[in-house]
Scaffold this active site. Sequence first.
Site, PDB file in Angstrom:
ATOM      1  CG  ASP A 186      58.707  34.522  24.295  1.00 53.64           C
ATOM      2  OD1 ASP A 186      58.992  34.214  23.127  1.00 53.64           O
ATOM      3  OD2 ASP A 186      57.979  33.820  25.026  1.00 53.64           O
ATOM      4  CD  GLU A 235      60.907  35.331  18.486  1.00 50.85           C
ATOM      5  OE1 GLU A 235      61.533  34.398  17.980  1.00 50.85           O
ATOM      6  OE2 GLU A 235      59.958  35.157  19.248  1.00 50.85           O
ATOM      7  CG  ASP A 289      57.026  31.749  27.986  1.00 48.51           C
ATOM      8  OD1 ASP A 289      57.312  30.998  27.026  1.00 48.51           O
ATOM      9  OD2 ASP A 289      55.911  31.747  28.542  1.00 48.51           O
TER      10      ASP A 289
END
Length: 372
Positions: free
Chosen positions: A163, A247, A329
């Site tokens: 992340d 991501e 997170d």
Amino acid sequence: MERHFGACRFVYNHFLEVRTKYYAESKAQGKAQGLNYFKTCKMLTELKKEYPWLYEISNPSLQQSLRKLDNAFTAFFRKNNDYPNFRSRKDNQYFIVPSGFRVDGNKLIIPKFMEGMEYRDKKAIPGKIKQIVVSRDVSRYYASIQYETEEELPKGNAVIGIDMGIRAFLTASDGLQVEPLNALRKAEKKLKREQGRLSRRKKGSENRKKQIVKVQKIHQRIRDARTDFNHKVSTAIAKHYGTVVIEDLNVSGMVKNHHLSKSINDQGWHQFKTMLGYKLGWRKADLITIGRFDPSSKMCSKCGNIKHDLKLSDRIYHCDACGFKMDRDLNAAKNIRNMGLIKVGKGIPEFTPVESATAAELSKGGLRVATL
Ligand SMILES: [Zn+2]
């Protein structure tokens, strides 16, 4: 070196114009033909008669400009890229040396540079040199030495999700957390001050010219610090993990958000992702990219419940359904890992313990890391 930069830029721009005209004319005649690399190489020989100073420049380097231009056209015709642009004096300057080089101690010997050039990094080059790219960034010169090696790089086993964030540069699903670089903040404050000074200098004055160089040098320091940081983090991660899920950050969309933009630029996420991708590739390890999806932070990584009222200020994720509590997170990183594994059809594996070697390597490199 400056003459080589200038000549390679000149040749690139000249033939961009030639190829553009040629294409337009042949299209007007209903043929729609373009020039190729070999034709422009022949034309280069003629061009040299017109501009004799080009004889002072290494011919293979000039031809590499034509090769680059040809690649730019190919990318354009395959719709991978926009129409080629002219190279500007303001861009980073470079020229490519594809052959005829030699490394002697810490001297690079390249065609047309009789005495060779000393360079600082004294590490021996562990393979056969393929090509050298000489470049300049503001006032420093660099040589990128591309080599081929048989060396096999080991690949890690663990699977992690990452992340990327503002408060922490990154949080991994096994609990590794890397803090952002504070030095960048400081340098940026200085940059602001010096930019303010620049705007007060009279246009065309000597003082203004000096101030421009000063500002450029701070920019360069910021770039160097960021690149160094990204190299350290991406190397450590690529070394220790076999599969990394990340991501697909819509950086351009996020940068528009005023609040976030500074930190995002600071951290150079894009650069980090690029480095991580090629370094994992060297080891035949996998980088899985998943689409940006909201629930990565809102979903409970234990039971899958979605917490719709999660606020940006909530640092701890507390699941209303199963009572699970975790750093926000870290919870997101676990979801990212799971989504990545589902995407490639591997299902969700058992929890992997913290890869402590990564944390150890990074803190040895002077970075601030934590284990959640
Ligand atoms: Zn839950």
